[in-house]
Design a protein around this motif. Structure first.
Motif, PDB file in Angstrom:
ATOM      1  N   HIS A 104      12.205  -3.043 -12.780  1.00 17.53           N
ATOM      2  CA  HIS A 104      12.525  -3.796 -11.564  1.00 17.53           C
ATOM      3  C   HIS A 104      11.451  -3.521 -10.518  1.00 17.53           C
ATOM      4  O   HIS A 104      11.020  -2.378 -10.348  1.00 17.53           O
ATOM      5  CB  HIS A 104      13.887  -3.394 -11.005  1.00 17.53           C
ATOM      6  CG  HIS A 104      14.192  -4.007  -9.674  1.00 17.53           C
ATOM      7  ND1 HIS A 104      14.493  -5.346  -9.515  1.00 17.53           N
ATOM      8  CD2 HIS A 104      14.219  -3.455  -8.426  1.00 17.53           C
ATOM      9  CE1 HIS A 104      14.702  -5.588  -8.231  1.00 17.53           C
ATOM     10  NE2 HIS A 104      14.555  -4.467  -7.555  1.00 17.53           N
ATOM     11  N   VAL A 105      11.001  -4.572  -9.836  1.00 14.96           N
ATOM     12  CA  VAL A 105       9.984  -4.439  -8.782  1.00 14.96           C
ATOM     13  C   VAL A 105      10.606  -4.847  -7.457  1.00 14.96           C
ATOM     14  O   VAL A 105      11.145  -5.951  -7.326  1.00 14.96           O
ATOM     15  CB  VAL A 105       8.739  -5.297  -9.081  1.00 14.96           C
ATOM     16  CG1 VAL A 105       7.715  -5.132  -7.966  1.00 14.96           C
ATOM     17  CG2 VAL A 105       8.129  -4.915 -10.426  1.00 14.96           C
ATOM     18  N   GLN A 106      10.523  -3.952  -6.483  1.00 16.91           N
ATOM     19  CA  GLN A 106      11.080  -4.184  -5.150  1.00 16.91           C
ATOM     20  C   GLN A 106       9.951  -4.269  -4.130  1.00 16.91           C
ATOM     21  O   GLN A 106       9.071  -3.402  -4.090  1.00 16.91           O
ATOM     22  CB  GLN A 106      12.023  -3.040  -4.761  1.00 16.91           C
ATOM     23  CG  GLN A 106      12.594  -3.126  -3.369  1.00 16.91           C
ATOM     24  CD  GLN A 106      13.695  -4.160  -3.256  1.00 16.91           C
ATOM     25  OE1 GLN A 106      14.335  -4.502  -4.239  1.00 16.91           O
ATOM     26  NE2 GLN A 106      13.908  -4.658  -2.051  1.00 16.91           N
ATOM     27  N   ILE A 107       9.954  -5.336  -3.318  1.00 18.17           N
ATOM     28  CA  ILE A 107       8.989  -5.424  -2.214  1.00 18.17           C
ATOM     29  C   ILE A 107       9.510  -4.558  -1.072  1.00 18.17           C
ATOM     30  O   ILE A 107      10.574  -4.818  -0.510  1.00 18.17           O
ATOM     31  CB  ILE A 107       8.795  -6.878  -1.756  1.00 18.17           C
ATOM     32  CG1 ILE A 107       8.233  -7.733  -2.897  1.00 18.17           C
ATOM     33  CG2 ILE A 107       7.860  -6.929  -0.553  1.00 18.17           C
ATOM     34  CD1 ILE A 107       8.069  -9.190  -2.558  1.00 18.17           C
ATOM     35  N   VAL A 108       8.749  -3.531  -0.721  1.00 22.41           N
ATOM     36  CA  VAL A 108       9.205  -2.552   0.265  1.00 22.41           C
ATOM     37  C   VAL A 108       8.903  -3.019   1.689  1.00 22.41           C
ATOM     38  O   VAL A 108       9.778  -3.072   2.539  1.00 22.41           O
ATOM     39  CB  VAL A 108       8.555  -1.183   0.000  1.00 22.41           C
ATOM     40  CG1 VAL A 108       8.967  -0.172   1.071  1.00 22.41           C
ATOM     41  CG2 VAL A 108       8.948  -0.676  -1.383  1.00 22.41           C
ATOM     42  N   ARG A 109       7.642  -3.356   1.957  1.00 18.74           N
ATOM     43  CA  ARG A 109       7.281  -3.787   3.306  1.00 18.74           C
ATOM     44  C   ARG A 109       5.956  -4.530   3.279  1.00 18.74           C
ATOM     45  O   ARG A 109       5.193  -4.466   2.312  1.00 18.74           O
ATOM     46  CB  ARG A 109       7.193  -2.600   4.273  1.00 18.74           C
ATOM     47  CG  ARG A 109       6.009  -1.681   4.048  1.00 18.74           C
ATOM     48  CD  ARG A 109       5.998  -0.537   5.050  1.00 18.74           C
ATOM     49  NE  ARG A 109       4.814   0.312   4.920  1.00 18.74           N
ATOM     50  CZ  ARG A 109       3.701   0.160   5.624  1.00 18.74           C
ATOM     51  NH1 ARG A 109       3.614  -0.819   6.522  1.00 18.74           N
ATOM     52  NH2 ARG A 109       2.663   0.969   5.461  1.00 18.74           N
ATOM     53  N   ASP A 110       5.710  -5.218   4.379  1.00 19.51           N
ATOM     54  CA  ASP A 110       4.466  -5.964   4.572  1.00 19.51           C
ATOM     55  C   ASP A 110       3.433  -5.024   5.181  1.00 19.51           C
ATOM     56  O   ASP A 110       3.618  -4.491   6.269  1.00 19.51           O
ATOM     57  CB  ASP A 110       4.745  -7.156   5.498  1.00 19.51           C
ATOM     58  CG  ASP A 110       3.524  -8.052   5.662  1.00 19.51           C
ATOM     59  OD1 ASP A 110       2.511  -7.777   5.005  1.00 19.51           O
ATOM     60  OD2 ASP A 110       3.586  -9.015   6.437  1.00 19.51           O
ATOM     61  N   VAL A 111       2.321  -4.802   4.473  1.00 19.69           N
ATOM     62  CA  VAL A 111       1.295  -3.873   4.931  1.00 19.69           C
ATOM     63  C   VAL A 111       0.212  -4.596   5.726  1.00 19.69           C
ATOM     64  O   VAL A 111      -0.198  -4.145   6.795  1.00 19.69           O
ATOM     65  CB  VAL A 111       0.669  -3.123   3.735  1.00 19.69           C
ATOM     66  CG1 VAL A 111      -0.440  -2.185   4.202  1.00 19.69           C
ATOM     67  CG2 VAL A 111       1.738  -2.348   2.987  1.00 19.69           C
ATOM     68  N   SER A 112      -0.264  -5.716   5.210  1.00 18.21           N
ATOM     69  CA  SER A 112      -1.325  -6.491   5.851  1.00 18.21           C
ATOM     70  C   SER A 112      -1.179  -7.941   5.415  1.00 18.21           C
ATOM     71  O   SER A 112      -0.324  -8.257   4.581  1.00 18.21           O
ATOM     72  CB  SER A 112      -2.707  -5.930   5.460  1.00 18.21           C
ATOM     73  OG  SER A 112      -2.961  -6.154   4.086  1.00 18.21           O
ATOM     74  N   PRO A 113      -1.986  -8.851   5.958  1.00 16.87           N
ATOM     75  CA  PRO A 113      -1.848 -10.260   5.581  1.00 16.87           C
ATOM     76  C   PRO A 113      -1.971 -10.529   4.084  1.00 16.87           C
ATOM     77  O   PRO A 113      -1.437 -11.524   3.589  1.00 16.87           O
ATOM     78  CB  PRO A 113      -2.989 -10.938   6.356  1.00 16.87           C
ATOM     79  CG  PRO A 113      -3.194 -10.070   7.545  1.00 16.87           C
ATOM     80  CD  PRO A 113      -2.939  -8.678   7.069  1.00 16.87           C
ATOM     81  N   LYS A 114      -2.643  -9.641   3.356  1.00 18.32           N
ATOM     82  CA  LYS A 114      -2.830  -9.888   1.929  1.00 18.32           C
ATOM     83  C   LYS A 114      -2.304  -8.755   1.053  1.00 18.32           C
ATOM     84  O   LYS A 114      -2.581  -8.722  -0.141  1.00 18.32           O
ATOM     85  CB  LYS A 114      -4.318 -10.102   1.625  1.00 18.32           C
ATOM     86  CG  LYS A 114      -4.904 -11.349   2.273  1.00 18.32           C
ATOM     87  CD  LYS A 114      -6.347 -11.550   1.860  1.00 18.32           C
ATOM     88  CE  LYS A 114      -6.922 -12.822   2.480  1.00 18.32           C
ATOM     89  NZ  LYS A 114      -8.335 -13.043   2.076  1.00 18.32           N
ATOM     90  N   LYS A 115      -1.530  -7.838   1.645  1.00 13.81           N
ATOM     91  CA  LYS A 115      -1.091  -6.680   0.859  1.00 13.81           C
ATOM     92  C   LYS A 115       0.347  -6.320   1.175  1.00 13.81           C
ATOM     93  O   LYS A 115       0.758  -6.317   2.339  1.00 13.81           O
ATOM     94  CB  LYS A 115      -2.021  -5.491   1.128  1.00 13.81           C
ATOM     95  CG  LYS A 115      -1.704  -4.263   0.289  1.00 13.81           C
ATOM     96  CD  LYS A 115      -2.841  -3.250   0.340  1.00 13.81           C
ATOM     97  CE  LYS A 115      -2.978  -2.610   1.688  1.00 13.81           C
ATOM     98  NZ  LYS A 115      -3.971  -1.508   1.685  1.00 13.81           N
ATOM     99  N   ASN A 116       1.125  -6.011   0.130  1.00 12.91           N
ATOM    100  CA  ASN A 116       2.490  -5.523   0.239  1.00 12.91           C
ATOM    101  C   ASN A 116       2.584  -4.125  -0.354  1.00 12.91           C
ATOM    102  O   ASN A 116       1.759  -3.723  -1.175  1.00 12.91           O
ATOM    103  CB  ASN A 116       3.467  -6.429  -0.511  1.00 12.91           C
ATOM    104  CG  ASN A 116       3.871  -7.656   0.288  1.00 12.91           C
ATOM    105  OD1 ASN A 116       3.830  -7.641   1.522  1.00 12.91           O
ATOM    106  ND2 ASN A 116       4.247  -8.709  -0.384  1.00 12.91           N
ATOM    107  N   MET A 117       3.606  -3.414   0.068  1.00 14.78           N
ATOM    108  CA  MET A 117       3.958  -2.164  -0.595  1.00 14.78           C
ATOM    109  C   MET A 117       5.096  -2.454  -1.552  1.00 14.78           C
ATOM    110  O   MET A 117       6.099  -3.073  -1.171  1.00 14.78           O
ATOM    111  CB  MET A 117       4.366  -1.102   0.428  1.00 14.78           C
ATOM    112  CG  MET A 117       4.729   0.234  -0.193  1.00 14.78           C
ATOM    113  SD  MET A 117       5.138   1.466   1.067  1.00 14.78           S
ATOM    114  CE  MET A 117       5.633   2.843   0.038  1.00 14.78           C
TER     115      MET A 117
END
Length: 593
Positions: free
Chosen positions: A559-572
């Motif tokens: 399972h993959v969870q999107i944690v937070r928005d880091v930058s315009p082109k990158k997620n954690m």
């Protein structure tokens, strides 16, 4: 405004001596352009030479003392007319509740006022109200017939003024539309059904009220929009991370000349913040820390907080505070944070902490503890048991033994969970797991000695049983190998190191489950990824490459969870999966880079 422009010119000519310079010392002979108040900002000058000088020389920094000078702060003062209604004083509380959705809501500005002597006398004279208690009609008649008797007139107006109040309402009309003329008297707020019905009554009348708006009434964003040049207004740096009493900014290069003003504005407008810092570098070490500088600080407030927390070491704390000076790099920034009923103490300059991960901490804790309500009840029951022990120490031994037996039965019914936190930091996962759930044991490790120190401090402050929280200070892969050599059977593995956690998974090559009756542990790996549709698959493949075998979404519970928005082109991201059995056939790696 001219004073501000003179101040700017002195800065640009390198004639500024210190940030305690008073405005009286500024010469008045400098030729200055005229600037209207509406377009006021620190660098709003028509002199193109000065504008180019500011853009080319970023070493000039406007001092935060500007926002502590009364002459400068007076430039923020303005006046604004608001719609209002005059009501009898005895009905003020009742009508304020009735009109609660229409009241003017401004920070530090009241919405109920006494009638003003200068602006409301004509309205008072025109009131023809019937009030038997104060004989208002007779008084008003005497005013009309005896204008020459000023004392009688003033007494009458004072009596009327005592009997009425002014309720200030918010504006509903748009005053920016040039196609129609809108005044306070015909504002849309008067068309509201409730207001319209009240104005029909004899003792309620339309009015207006002039409010005074100054620096204290403005938000940090409003202040910065007035201070920064027009080209920067679209990107006002009003967003920041809060860590205890500390505000952490990440300013751009174009904001650097105004960084101390930005820091002071944020400090003034957020009473819970005592120090503002700016990130001046990137995370370039294995401990995930970065260099910072102090933009502004309220040392007295920090000393007060520390004295309340530790009265015995108040002198030592005051000594440490002297290091926090504006413009210095941060050597130590000890703060306290409360998150999900846990208290975390840490040095923000020496350990990694991100307040934006609060919901991820909670999600992982709930995921490990499970949805079984008995676990949560067990945690609550444990806390209640401790309270009962303190409050009822003189109870009979028989009743105490009965309570203990019941608690032990409750604990034995629960499945015991063991967690290996390889990159524990100061304990955002480990502390709540152990302090809130009595059936969970956590082996918590971090490579940073400072993180390990504060992990032990937080474990003690949150009353974590030493048997349920074992701390380590070693490399993440060596830590996991150590647990395997000690025969520790863990159910979950946490690897919260987004920059390189997937590459650490090669430690599991050749891993074998010693108890065939147990399921393989779940692994939760945090990493960075893109924002396109292939980001999740790329994160899974990155983990599979490090493991040396494929990960099947169904078989391995991926399972993959999107944690937070880091930058315009990158997620954690957080990739969770169960260790595949194919690892047993792989060759074990003995030496790591």
């Amino acid at each position: 405004v001219n004073i501000v422009l003179m101040h700017v010119q002195l800065l640009l000519r390198d004639r500024y001596v210190d940030d305690k310079m008073t405005f009286e010392r500024i010469p008045e002979c400098l030729p200055l352009p005229e600037v209207s108040f509406k377009s006021f900002n620190v660098c709003n000058t028509t002199n193109e030479a000065f504008a180019k000088d500011i853009e080319s020389n970023a070493s000039h920094v406007f001092p935060s003392s500007l926002l502590r000078n009364s002459t400068f702060l007076s430039l923020f003062d303005s006046r604004e007319l608001q719609p209002a209604i005059i009501v009898p004083a005895r009905r003020t509380a009742e009508l304020r509740r009735t009109l609660s959705h229409l009241l003017m809501r401004r920070p530090k500005i009241r919405d109920i006022y006494q009638l003003d002597e200068e602006t409301d006398n004509l309205l008072l004279e025109s009131l023809q109200l019937s009030n038997p208690q104060h004989k208002t009609t007779t008084v008003t008649a005497s005013i009309d017939s005896n204008r020459d008797k000023i004392e009688h007139r003033d007494d009458a107006l004072n009596k009327l003024r005592q009997n009425f109040r002014k309720i200030v309402l918010k504006k509903l009309s748009s005053y920016d539309d040039i196609t129609k003329i809108v005044t306070i008297e015909n504002d849309e707020v008067y068309e509201d059904p409730i207001v319209s019905s009240l104005l029909v009554e004899k003792d309620i009348h339309k009015a207006s009220h002039e409010i005074k708006i100054g620096y204290d009434h403005l938000t940090a964003e409003q202040v910065l929009r007035m201070l920064l040049p027009p080209k920067m207004v679209k990107e006002v740096p009003s967003a920041f991370e809060v860590v205890g009493h500390l505000a952490h900014l990440n300013l751009r290069d174009e904001h650097m000349p105004y960084k101390q003003l930005i820091g002071r504005a944020i400090l003034d407008k957020n009473k819970s913040i005592h120090i503002v810092v700016n990130k001046i570098g990137t995370i370039n070490n294995e401990f995930r820390t970065f260099p910072m500088e102090i933009l502004d600080v309220d040392n007295e407030a920090i000393i007060k907080c520390r004295k309340k927390r530790d009265k015995d070491n108040s002198d030592l704390n005051a000594l440490n505070i002297t290091k926090n000076q504006v413009g210095n790099k941060c050597d130590t920034l000890e703060v306290e944070i409360r998150e999900d009923k846990c208290l975390f103490k840490l040095d923000f300059a020496k350990v990694y902490w991100n307040s934006r991960l609060q919901f991820e901490h909670r999600r992982i804790v709930n995921l490990i503890a499970g949805n079984d309500s008995r676990r949560k009840k067990a945690s609550q029951h444990m806390q209640q048991r401790e309270k009962r022990r303190k409050l009822n120490q003189n109870r009979k031994e028989k009743s105490e033994a009965t309570i203990m037996n019941n608690n032990e039965k409750t604990s034995c019914d629960l499945e015991h969970i063991i967690v290996a936190d390889a990159c524990a930091g100061v304990g955002p996962f480990a502390i709540p797991l152990v302090s809130q759930f009595e059936n969970i044991t956590v082996h918590a490790n971090d490579l940073n000695p400072e993180s390990h120190k504060y992990l032990k401090i937080n474990a003690n402050d949150n009353h974590c049983p030493p048997a349920n929280l074992i701390t380590y200070n070693m490399d993440a892969r060596l830590f996991l190998r150590h647990l395997d050599s000690q025969g520790v059977f863990y159910n979950h593995v946490l690897m919260n190191l987004p920059a390189s956690a997937p590459e650490l998974l090669n430690v599991f090559r050749g891993w074998k489950q010693r108890d065939q009756n147990m399921s393989n542990p779940m692994v939760h790996v945090h990493c960075f990824g893109g924002k396109d549709d292939s980001a999740e698959n790329e994160a899974i493949q990155r983990c599979a490459n490090a493991l040396g075998c494929d990960l099947d979404k169904m078989r391995d519970n991926v399972h993959v969870q999107i944690v937070r928005d880091v930058s315009p082109k990158k997620n954690m991201l957080c990739v969770s999966f169960r260790l595949p059995k194919a690892l047993e056939t792989l060759e074990r790696i003995e030496c790591f880079d």
